[in-house]
Structures are given as structure tokens and as C-alpha cells.
Design a protein around this motif. Structure first.
Motif: not given
Length: 539
Positions: A26-34, A144-162
Motif C-alpha cells: 500500500g501507500s507510505r502511510a499504510q506501510v509506516v502504520a503496519l 487495526i490491519i483490517r482498517h488500514i487495508y480495506p482491500d483483501k489482496e493488499t491485506r493478505a500481504d500485510a497479514l503475511g508480514v504480521w
């Protein structure tokens, strides 16, 4: 909600107020929050295992017995597990960021108490406070990740990082702990926690958005109390029974209390309009299977991180540095496997990765049991432990993603809290039950060993003192064995060796139990990770 395509001329904001983009993370703001959420996650998961390498140091410094050392671990894991579901509900209602920050602050306070502990009781108290703080902060890192990443594709990558970060924290715990203890002592572990916690709190307060989802929900106070009572009384009973005996009146009473409170919890949650835990979720086979595997994986993991680390230092006479080096290949295998399993799960679904990972983890632990001896070294552990590490790393990703995938979006926070609770309860019961096995060998089978080697009855109490309270471990044992009095040296050598053999015998049994449980989890995954005709899961 629509999201902007990376490289486009415009971007949208999600319900958390952040600019969102699709693709990558996602965006820079999303990455920093994650990244900030993962830093909080890393800190709380790290403390599950970072203390393990310092246990021998704590044992000699504070004259702590094996049971007390278990409480140094369980004091954290028990409160972590007991209050996580409640913290998830508080975050939904009062604000996830607010509860998370409060948890980090409490975690830091507990770190100070532990760092300044003058005896093992104060150390355990500090760990309990830290566990409460971790329980408050942990659910927010995922929900909070679910709210930072509203689309499931990008959220899947974020959950992988988590998931990868959670595995990294577990793996690096013994390594970081070994370095800190080697440079200073066990107290350095808690000053490290304070420093990292303070930075994470400050950054999170600035970059993480606040989210809440009240939806006319009310606090399930009765469920919170009954859930915590069930888990706490059961853990107290399992650990306390090691010394008092499992037929002691107060131990039996605790087991009965746990059973009754569990039944009451089920009744209350089924009738509640706003339950802390919707028990109907466990009717979904993938959800139930993932939670069982989460429990089994952490049960087995702590047989390595707690008992194997203690064995290497007390019996194999490895230093904190050497123990850290011994665990490095396992850490590398766990982290790499976690990173590579995310895309694998995305391609083929969770069944194969979870099953294969469970088999590798179970086999790795069984192999560790087969090769472990007072003379074991890096040349052996360097290839055995990574097998378990790779398997555990493969398991961590699907057990995190499956519960979030198979439940409605509005239940995602509850699902995440349930899975994290299963993980922590695996840690609690792993240390408690396996500790009971080890202590049974020390207090039961050891007397037989002493008679076989001809140690006089007057010296038999020295054996328990050698391993449990730490009085004849390391330097003290060595001094006794090298006494100028030949008779004392001969008896001391027999006593210490008998104690170490008893400890090793108990450890081997504990590792076999752990390996078999994870293998059972692999079988469960093979049969539960499926979709019925009327269900549509996004994997």
C-alpha cells in the motif's frame, strides 16, 4: 471502498483516515502504520521466548527452583492468554489504538518491576504485569490491519508480514536473550523491553490511526471473568500439582473450579447478545482446526525454547552465547519459512502448508529428542533444530490467516483474539504439563537411580538441590565434584550425574509428547482445512 492504483493520479482514504493504494503493502502511510504495529507485535511475542536463555542465570542469581522458573514464563503467558479476548472486546468498544497504547505502557511498567526484582517473587510479579500489558496491546496489532487495508489482496500481504514478524520474534527470542545475558545479565532483557517499548509507544501514538466498531455492543463482563477464571485455575492446578501432588485437596478443587467455570462460560456466551467469544465459530471445521494447530504448535515450540535451552545451559554447560548460536539455524529456518509460506498459501490454500509444516515440526522435535545429550553441540543441533523451525514457520502463516478468512468480517477481531489465545494457552500448558513430566522424573524416578548407583540416603536430598533450587548447578556442582576429599568428590559426582540424567530423561519424554501433539495437529489440518458446498472462503 475504491482504492487507488499504485502510480495513479489520485488516491483515496480509508475509514482510518490513511491514504490507501493497491499493490505491495500500500501507500507510505499504510506501510509506516503496519511497521509500527509489527514492532508492538514483535515486542510482545519476543517476550514469550527471550527469557528462556536467561533462566539459568536467574536460577543461580535468585536461587529459583524449576517451578519458580516455570512461573517466570507462565506468569507472562497465562495473563497474556487469559485477558486477550477481553482486551479485544475493549478495543472494539473503546478504541483499538487507545487500548493498544495502554497495553504497551503497562508492559513497560512490568519490565521495570522485573528488571529491579530482588527475588523471584518480584520477578514473577513483573512478568504478570507485562502479560496484562501484552494482552491489551496484542489484539490491536491484528484488528487495526483490517482498517488500514480495506482491500483483501493488499491485506493478505500485510497479514503475511504480521505472521512472519510473529515467527521472527519467537525465533530471535533466545538469540537476543543470549546476547543480552552474555553482555550483562538477565536484567538486561527487561531494560531492553523498556527501551523498545518506549519507542514503539511514541511512534504508535503518532502514526497509527484510531478505530472502533461499537455497533451497540456492550462489555461481556461475566464472560470476561469466567474465561479468565477457567484458564487461570486450570494452569494453577497443573503447575501446583507438580509439588503438592495432583490428589491434594486444593489442586482437585482448582480442577473442579476450572471445569465449573468453563461450563458456566459456555452457557453465558451462548445466551449473550454480545458475547466475548461466539462459540458457534468452532462449528466451522477450518476455524477449529486452525485453533487446535495453533495450540499444538506453541505447546511444542516451548518444549524447545524453555526446556531444551535450560538443559543446554544446566546439563550441557553451554554459555548464553553458545545457546544463542545453537538456536540461530532454527531461527533462520523459522523466519525464511514464514516469509515463503505466505505466497504458497495464496496459491494452493492452507491445507498443504499447514499439514507439511506440522509434519516437519513434529519430526524435528522428535529428532531433537533422539540426539539430545550432555555432549550435544552445534554440529548436531545445527541441522536438527532447523527442521522444527522450518515446520513451525510454515504453520504460523496459515493458522493466522485461516480464522480471519472463514468468519464474517465483523467477527474478525474476535477470530484473531481466539487464535492468539490458543497460541498462548499452548505455551502455558506446554510449560506446565511438560514441566510436570520433568519434575516427576526429578522427584520420583531419581530416588531409584540413586539407589542403583549406591548413593547413601543422607546425600539423596542433594540431588534435588542440584537441579531444582540451583544450589549445585554449574560452579557449585563443579566445586563439589573436584573436592580434595576423594569421598566427597566421588559422591558429589554420582549425585550430580544422577540429577542430570533424571532431568534428561524427563526432557526426552516431554519432547516426544510435544512432537506427537504437533503431528496430531498436522493430521487434523489435513482433514479440517476444507470448504463444504455451502461455504465460500477466500483462499
Amino acid at each position: 471502498m475504491a482504492t487507488a492504483v499504485r502510480g495513479g493520479n489520485s488516491s483515496d482514504r480509508n475509514d482510518a483516515g490513511l491514504t490507501v493504494e493497491r499493490g505491495g503493502l500500500g501507500s507510505r502511510a499504510q506501510v509506516v502504520a503496519l511497521a509500527t504495529l509489527c514492532a508492538v507485535l514483535f515486542l510482545t511475542f519476543l517476550d514469550n521466548t527471550i527469557v528462556s536463555v536467561g533462566l539459568a542465570n536467574v536460577q543461580s542469581d535468585l536461587h529459583a527452583g524449576v517451578t519458580s522458573l516455570q512461573w517466570v514464563v507462565n506468569g507472562y503467558a497465562l495473563t497474556f492468554a487469559s485477558f486477550m479476548l477481553a482486551a479485544g472486546m475493549l478495543g472494539d468498544i473503546l478504541g483499538r489504538k487507545r487500548i493498544m497504547l495502554a497495553g504497551v505502557a503497562v508492559f513497560c511498567l512490568g519490565s521495570v518491576v522485573a528488571a529491579l526484582a530482588v527475588n523471584v517473587d518480584w520477578l514473577i510479579a513483573g512478568r504478570v504485569i507485562m502479560g496484562i500489558g501484552a494482552a491489551a496491546s496484542e489484539p490491536g496489532t491484528l484488528s487495526i490491519i483490517r482498517h488500514i487495508y480495506p482491500d483483501k489482496e493488499t491485506r493478505a500481504d500485510a497479514l503475511g508480514v504480521w505472521a512472519a514478524v510473529s515467527g521472527l520474534a519467537l525465533a530471535l527470542g533466545p538469540v537476543i536473550g543470549g546476547v543480552l545475558v552474555g553482555v550483562a545479565n538477565w536484567r538486561a532483557i527487561f531494560w531492553f523491553n523498556l527501551a523498545v517499548g518506549a519507542v514503539a509507544f511514541t511512534v504508535a501514538a503518532i502514526v497509527v490511526p484510531e478505530t472502533a466498531d461499537r455497533q451497540n455492543r456492550r462489555l461481556d463482563v461475566t464472560g470476561m471473568v469466567l474465561g479468565a477464571l477457567t484458564l487461570a485455575s486450570l494452569s494453577f492446578a497443573v503447575i501446583g500439582g507438580e509439588n503438592s501432588g495432583y490428589l491434594a485437596g486444593w489442586i482437585v478443587g482448582l480442577f473442579v473450579l476450572s471445569g465449573l467455570s468453563a461450563l458456566a462460560f459456555i452457557v453465558v456466551e451462548r445466551r449473550s447478545k454480545s458475547p466475548m467469544l461466539d462459540l458457534s465459530l468452532f462449528r466451522r471445521a477450518p476455524f477449529a482446526g486452525a485453533n487446535f494447530m495453533a495450540f499444538a504448535a506453541y505447546f511444542g515450540t516451548f518444549s524447545i525454547f524453555f526446556f531444551t535451552a535450560l538443559y543446554l545451559q544446566v546439563v550441557a554447560n553451554a554459555s548464553a552465547y553458545q545457546t544463542a548460536i545453537d538456536f540461530l539455524p532454527m531461527a533462520a529456518g523459522l523466519v525464511i519459512a514464514s516469509a515463503l509460506t505466505g505466497p504458497w498459501v495464496a496459491r494452493v490454500g492452507p491445507r498443504v502448508p499447514m499439514t507439511v509444516g506440522g509434519v516437519l515440526a513434529g519430526v524435528g522435535i522428535l529428532l531433537s529428542s533422539a540426539v539430545l545429550s550432555p555432549h550435544v553441540g552445534f554440529s548436531t543441533l545445527g541441522w536438527v533444530l532447523p527442521i522444527a523451525g522450518i515446520g513451525i514457520g510454515m504453520v504460523l502463516v496459515p493458522v493466522t490467516s485461516v480464522p480471519l478468512t472463514v468468519v464474517p468480517a465483523e467477527r474478525s477481531g474476535m477470530a484473531a483474539s481466539a487464535t492468539n489465545t490458543s497460541r498462548e494457552m499452548g505455551a502455558v500448558f506446554g510449560v506446565a504439563i511438560l514441566g510436570a513430566v520433568v519434575n516427576a522424573k526429578l522427584t520420583g524416578g531419581l530416588a531409584v537411580r540413586l539407589k542403583q548407583i549406591g548413593v547413601p540416603p543422607s546425600f539423596q536430598n542433594l540431588v534435588l538441590h542440584a537441579v531444582q533450587p540451583g544450589g549445585v548447578g554449574g560452579g557449585a556442582a563443579s566445586s563439589a565434584e573436584h573436592s580434595t576429599n576423594a569421598t566427597v568428590a566421588r559422591i558429589a559426582t554420582k549425585v550430580v550425574q544422577a540429577a542430570y540424567n533424571a532431568f534428561g530423561s524427563g526432557l526426552h519424554i516431554a519432547l516426544v509428547i510435544s512432537g506427537c501433539l504437533i503431528l496430531a495437529g498436522a493430521v487434523s489440518a489435513a482433514f479440517t482445512m476444507h470448504r463444504s458446498a455451502d461455504q465460500s472462503y477466500e483462499w
